[in-house]
Design an enzyme around this catalytic site. Structure first.
Site, PDB file in Angstrom:
ATOM      1  N   ARG A  17     -48.048  36.408  19.632  1.00 45.46           N
ATOM      2  CA  ARG A  17     -48.212  37.807  19.196  1.00 45.46           C
ATOM      3  C   ARG A  17     -49.201  37.904  18.027  1.00 45.46           C
ATOM      4  O   ARG A  17     -50.320  38.356  18.185  1.00 45.46           O
ATOM      5  CB  ARG A  17     -46.832  38.392  18.818  1.00 45.46           C
ATOM      6  CG  ARG A  17     -46.808  39.897  18.678  1.00 45.46           C
ATOM      7  CD  ARG A  17     -47.312  40.427  17.363  1.00 45.46           C
ATOM      8  NE  ARG A  17     -46.633  39.870  16.204  1.00 45.46           N
ATOM      9  CZ  ARG A  17     -47.050  40.047  14.948  1.00 45.46           C
ATOM     10  NH1 ARG A  17     -48.150  40.734  14.710  1.00 45.46           N
ATOM     11  NH2 ARG A  17     -46.397  39.502  13.932  1.00 45.46           N
ATOM     12  N   ASP A  18     -48.816  37.415  16.871  1.00 48.10           N
ATOM     13  CA  ASP A  18     -49.681  37.557  15.684  1.00 48.10           C
ATOM     14  C   ASP A  18     -50.997  36.817  15.892  1.00 48.10           C
ATOM     15  O   ASP A  18     -52.054  37.256  15.442  1.00 48.10           O
ATOM     16  CB  ASP A  18     -48.951  37.000  14.453  1.00 48.10           C
ATOM     17  CG  ASP A  18     -49.419  37.637  13.151  1.00 48.10           C
ATOM     18  OD1 ASP A  18     -50.336  38.462  13.197  1.00 48.10           O
ATOM     19  OD2 ASP A  18     -48.867  37.304  12.085  1.00 48.10           O
ATOM     20  N   HIS A 209     -43.573  34.481   5.662  1.00 46.81           N
ATOM     21  CA  HIS A 209     -44.618  34.611   6.693  1.00 46.81           C
ATOM     22  C   HIS A 209     -45.954  34.500   5.948  1.00 46.81           C
ATOM     23  O   HIS A 209     -46.390  35.448   5.305  1.00 46.81           O
ATOM     24  CB  HIS A 209     -44.430  35.987   7.356  1.00 46.81           C
ATOM     25  CG  HIS A 209     -45.449  36.367   8.372  1.00 46.81           C
ATOM     26  ND1 HIS A 209     -45.154  36.488   9.717  1.00 46.81           N
ATOM     27  CD2 HIS A 209     -46.755  36.709   8.264  1.00 46.81           C
ATOM     28  CE1 HIS A 209     -46.220  36.875  10.378  1.00 46.81           C
ATOM     29  NE2 HIS A 209     -47.212  37.020   9.521  1.00 46.81           N
ATOM     30  N   HIS A 211     -50.034  33.658   5.707  1.00 43.91           N
ATOM     31  CA  HIS A 211     -51.358  33.416   6.275  1.00 43.91           C
ATOM     32  C   HIS A 211     -52.076  32.446   5.333  1.00 43.91           C
ATOM     33  O   HIS A 211     -51.761  32.372   4.141  1.00 43.91           O
ATOM     34  CB  HIS A 211     -52.120  34.733   6.439  1.00 43.91           C
ATOM     35  CG  HIS A 211     -51.592  35.572   7.571  1.00 43.91           C
ATOM     36  ND1 HIS A 211     -52.282  35.755   8.742  1.00 43.91           N
ATOM     37  CD2 HIS A 211     -50.429  36.240   7.716  1.00 43.91           C
ATOM     38  CE1 HIS A 211     -51.563  36.521   9.568  1.00 43.91           C
ATOM     39  NE2 HIS A 211     -50.422  36.832   8.959  1.00 43.91           N
ATOM     40  N   CYS A 242     -55.817  39.250  10.952  1.00 44.27           N
ATOM     41  CA  CYS A 242     -55.162  40.560  10.906  1.00 44.27           C
ATOM     42  C   CYS A 242     -56.231  41.613  11.118  1.00 44.27           C
ATOM     43  O   CYS A 242     -57.216  41.653  10.372  1.00 44.27           O
ATOM     44  CB  CYS A 242     -54.454  40.782   9.573  1.00 44.27           C
ATOM     45  SG  CYS A 242     -53.731  42.430   9.474  1.00 44.27           S
ATOM     46  N   ASN A 251     -52.079  32.731  10.743  1.00 45.60           N
ATOM     47  CA  ASN A 251     -50.857  32.252  10.075  1.00 45.60           C
ATOM     48  C   ASN A 251     -51.013  30.767   9.827  1.00 45.60           C
ATOM     49  O   ASN A 251     -51.775  30.085  10.502  1.00 45.60           O
ATOM     50  CB  ASN A 251     -49.652  32.431  11.007  1.00 45.60           C
ATOM     51  CG  ASN A 251     -49.358  33.873  11.285  1.00 45.60           C
ATOM     52  OD1 ASN A 251     -49.980  34.446  12.162  1.00 45.60           O
ATOM     53  ND2 ASN A 251     -48.453  34.447  10.559  1.00 45.60           N
TER      54      ASN A 251
HETATM   55  C1  LIG Z   1     -47.489  52.931  15.394  1.00 48.43           C
HETATM   56  C2  LIG Z   1     -48.582  53.616  16.176  1.00 48.43           C
HETATM   57  C3  LIG Z   1     -48.183  53.757  17.638  1.00 48.43           C
HETATM   58  C4  LIG Z   1     -48.811  54.989  15.585  1.00 48.43           C
HETATM   59  O1  LIG Z   1     -50.022  55.539  16.091  1.00 48.43           O
HETATM   60  P1  LIG Z   1     -50.264  57.099  16.107  1.00 48.43           P
HETATM   61  O2  LIG Z   1     -51.641  57.310  16.674  1.00 48.43           O
HETATM   62  O3  LIG Z   1     -49.976  57.637  14.757  1.00 48.43           O
HETATM   63  O4  LIG Z   1     -49.095  57.509  17.104  1.00 48.43           O
HETATM   64  P2  LIG Z   1     -48.761  58.780  17.920  1.00 48.43           P
HETATM   65  O5  LIG Z   1     -47.277  58.865  17.978  1.00 48.43           O
HETATM   66  O6  LIG Z   1     -49.539  59.973  17.423  1.00 48.43           O
HETATM   67  O7  LIG Z   1     -49.300  58.395  19.367  1.00 48.43           O
HETATM   68  C5  LIG Z   1     -50.664  58.231  19.660  1.00 48.43           C
HETATM   69  C6  LIG Z   1     -50.819  57.626  21.048  1.00 48.43           C
HETATM   70  O8  LIG Z   1     -50.212  56.322  21.075  1.00 48.43           O
HETATM   71  C7  LIG Z   1     -49.144  56.310  22.053  1.00 48.43           C
HETATM   72  N1  LIG Z   1     -48.066  55.474  21.534  1.00 48.43           N
HETATM   73  C8  LIG Z   1     -47.306  55.723  20.449  1.00 48.43           C
HETATM   74  N2  LIG Z   1     -46.439  54.727  20.290  1.00 48.43           N
HETATM   75  C9  LIG Z   1     -46.655  53.836  21.277  1.00 48.43           C
HETATM   76  C10 LIG Z   1     -46.075  52.606  21.620  1.00 48.43           C
HETATM   77  N3  LIG Z   1     -45.079  52.068  20.901  1.00 48.43           N
HETATM   78  N4  LIG Z   1     -46.534  51.961  22.697  1.00 48.43           N
HETATM   79  C11 LIG Z   1     -47.535  52.451  23.440  1.00 48.43           C
HETATM   80  N5  LIG Z   1     -48.155  53.629  23.152  1.00 48.43           N
HETATM   81  C12 LIG Z   1     -47.698  54.308  22.079  1.00 48.43           C
HETATM   82  C13 LIG Z   1     -48.746  57.745  22.245  1.00 48.43           C
HETATM   83  O9  LIG Z   1     -48.138  57.930  23.495  1.00 48.43           O
HETATM   84  C14 LIG Z   1     -50.091  58.437  22.126  1.00 48.43           C
HETATM   85  O10 LIG Z   1     -50.800  58.231  23.334  1.00 48.43           O
HETATM   86  P3  LIG Z   1     -51.898  59.293  23.847  1.00 48.43           P
HETATM   87  O11 LIG Z   1     -51.135  60.575  23.971  1.00 48.43           O
HETATM   88  O12 LIG Z   1     -52.992  59.353  22.778  1.00 48.43           O
HETATM   89  O13 LIG Z   1     -52.388  58.695  25.141  1.00 48.43           O
HETATM   90  C15 LIG Z   1     -49.904  52.836  16.087  1.00 48.43           C
HETATM   91  O14 LIG Z   1     -50.358  52.884  14.763  1.00 48.43           O
HETATM   92  C16 LIG Z   1     -49.770  51.391  16.507  1.00 48.43           C
HETATM   93  O15 LIG Z   1     -49.499  51.095  17.663  1.00 48.43           O
HETATM   94  N6  LIG Z   1     -49.967  50.485  15.586  1.00 48.43           N
HETATM   95  C17 LIG Z   1     -49.801  49.073  15.906  1.00 48.43           C
HETATM   96  C18 LIG Z   1     -50.250  48.268  14.803  1.00 48.43           C
HETATM   97  C19 LIG Z   1     -50.020  46.818  15.101  1.00 48.43           C
HETATM   98  O16 LIG Z   1     -49.529  46.407  16.142  1.00 48.43           O
HETATM   99  N7  LIG Z   1     -50.429  46.003  14.111  1.00 48.43           N
HETATM  100  C20 LIG Z   1     -50.295  44.595  14.209  1.00 48.43           C
HETATM  101  C21 LIG Z   1     -48.864  44.144  14.089  1.00 48.43           C
HETATM  102  S1  LIG Z   1     -48.260  44.142  12.419  1.00 48.43           S
HETATM  103  C22 LIG Z   1     -48.797  42.643  11.802  1.00 48.43           C
HETATM  104  O17 LIG Z   1     -49.536  41.960  12.439  1.00 48.43           O
HETATM  105  C23 LIG Z   1     -48.267  42.180  10.469  1.00 48.43           C
HETATM  106  C24 LIG Z   1     -47.169  41.132  10.586  1.00 48.43           C
HETATM  107  C25 LIG Z   1     -45.924  41.704  11.253  1.00 48.43           C
HETATM  108  O18 LIG Z   1     -47.606  40.051  11.390  1.00 48.43           O
HETATM  109  C26 LIG Z   1     -46.783  40.603   9.192  1.00 48.43           C
HETATM  110  C27 LIG Z   1     -47.981  40.301   8.284  1.00 48.43           C
HETATM  111  O19 LIG Z   1     -48.685  39.325   8.485  1.00 48.43           O
HETATM  112  O20 LIG Z   1     -48.215  41.115   7.411  1.00 48.43           O
END
Ligand SMILES: CC(C)(COP(=O)([O-])OP(=O)([O-])OC[C@H]1O[C@@H](n2cnc3c(N)ncnc32)[C@H](O)[C@@H]1OP(=O)([O-])[O-])[C@@H](O)C(=O)NCCC(=O)NCCSC(=O)C[C@@](C)(O)CC(=O)[O-]
Length: 302
Positions: A17-18, A209, A211, A242, A251
């Site tokens: 995933r990450d 966690h 990096h 990221c 990581n």
């Molecule tokens: C949270 C949102 C969805 C908000 O995004 P948004 O644009 O504010 O959401 P929305 O509710 O307005 O929806 C916009 C569109 O996204 C769709 N949607 C809404 N939710 C979903 C969903 N769950 N699955 C699939 N589709 C989704 C929704 O249906 C819509 O589709 P459209 O009408 O435009 O076709 C967006 O910002 C997002 O997906 N962000 C993901 C960010 C991400 O994955 N980042 C990486 C992981 S975190 C990380 O790596 C850090 C970590 C954990 O490893 C720790 C560290 O190292 O720090």
């Protein structure tokens, strides 16, 4: 106060995933499945397989349901996925996922960049996820990003991290993983962070966690061990970065953490040879060098 070193450490493998979420090139479902299966065969008991997020935000994770459907689920292994909201949780549930993770940030700017909302809005979004998870008997892990520094806001107070971690635990997360997203943390800052967090949260519910952007990840893991932390996230072959933190490397490599823990006589249940083979295989698929120094040294010797 220094704690005695744990006898057992659980490594949460986040490479599928990450690690892979940052890759620009298409990676087939078959290659993702092979990676997860190689990792479980190497003895990893917690594997983060994918995420149910917007494909517009993180295109590489779009096939997560297919990956879940095809992996060989070994008994005793937790296969988890990230779910930022109820929509993601429902998709994960439909894919048969038994453990999910919600993810918050310790800084407002990173929260906006990563999930398009403030920290308090993100916690509000998690409430229905927690309720649905409880109803379906699904375990929820919590993440907090930028716990030792933010690429946009700079310094982050440990008290702020601790307060968000407390909220996540109070909402029902069984464990909260504190993420040094941009790898700026030092051993001293890491010890202070866990020392402050552990004032209110049992150490058994905290994870690290790290990096490796500044080459400090192993030192930070050792510092965390001295604070009584015994769960760490890592990524095979050091995959990752990221998308919302420019210049962040992957990581810490699982192979390198395992070598550290083996040297300390700490049990993990993981086979280093099989792990190195898993890392080499995915690096060949990605056509990139192995990010694990241990793997490179091991292979050079072999
Ligand atoms: C949270 C949102 C969805 C908000 O995004 P948004 O644009 O504010 O959401 P929305 O509710 O307005 O929806 C916009 C569109 O996204 C769709 N949607 C809404 N939710 C979903 C969903 N769950 N699955 C699939 N589709 C989704 C929704 O249906 C819509 O589709 P459209 O009408 O435009 O076709 C967006 O910002 C997002 O997906 N962000 C993901 C960010 C991400 O994955 N980042 C990486 C992981 S975190 C990380 O790596 C850090 C970590 C954990 O490893 C720790 C560290 O190292 O720090």
């Amino acid at each position: 106060m220094t704690q005695s070193l744990p006898q057992h450490v659980r490594l949460v493998e986040v490479g599928p995933r990450d690690g892979l979420q940052n890759e620009q090139q298409p990676i087939s479902v078959a290659d993702k499945v092979r990676l997860v299966d190689d990792l479980s065969a190497a003895g990893l008991s917690s594997i983060e397989v994918g995420s149910f997020v917007s494909p517009k935000w993180v295109p590489q994770m779009a096939g997560s349901a297919e990956v879940f459907a095809a992996i060989k689920q070994r008994p005793g292994v937790n296969y988890s996925a990230l779910t930022p909201n109820l929509k993601g949780f429902e998709a994960a549930l439909a894919a048969g996922v038994k453990e999910v993770a919600v993810f918050a940030a310790a800084s407002e700017a990173f929260s906006q960049k990563n999930i398009n909302c403030s920290i308090s809005e993100s916690l509000e979004r998690f409430a229905p996820v927690m309720a649905a998870a409880k109803a379906h008997n699904i375990r929820v892990r919590g993440y907090i990003s930028c716990v030792l520094g933010c690429p946009y806001d700079g310094e982050v107070a440990p008290e702020q991290v601790s307060s968000i971690a407390r909220e996540l635990i109070a909402m029902g997360c069984y464990e909260v993983s504190l993420g040094d997203t941009i790898g700026v943390g030092t051993a001293g800052a890491t010890r202070r962070l866990f020392e402050i967090a552990a004032r209110d949260i049992p150490r058994e519910q905290l994870a690290g966690h790290f990096h490796d952007t500044y080459g400090q990840a192993l030192a930070n893991i050792y510092a965390s061990l001295l604070e009584g932390i015994s769960v760490f996230d890592s990524s095979v072959a050091g995959l990752g970065g990221c998308p919302y933190a420019k210049g962040a490397t992957g990581n810490v490599a699982t192979e390198d953490v395992l070598y550290l823990l083996n040297g300390l006589g700490i049990d993990t249940g993981i086979d280093l040879d099989r792990l190195i083979a898993a890392g080499q295989r995915i690096c060949a698929v990605l056509d990139k060098p192995n990010g694990s120094r241990v793997a490179r040294a091991w292979l050079a010797k072999a």
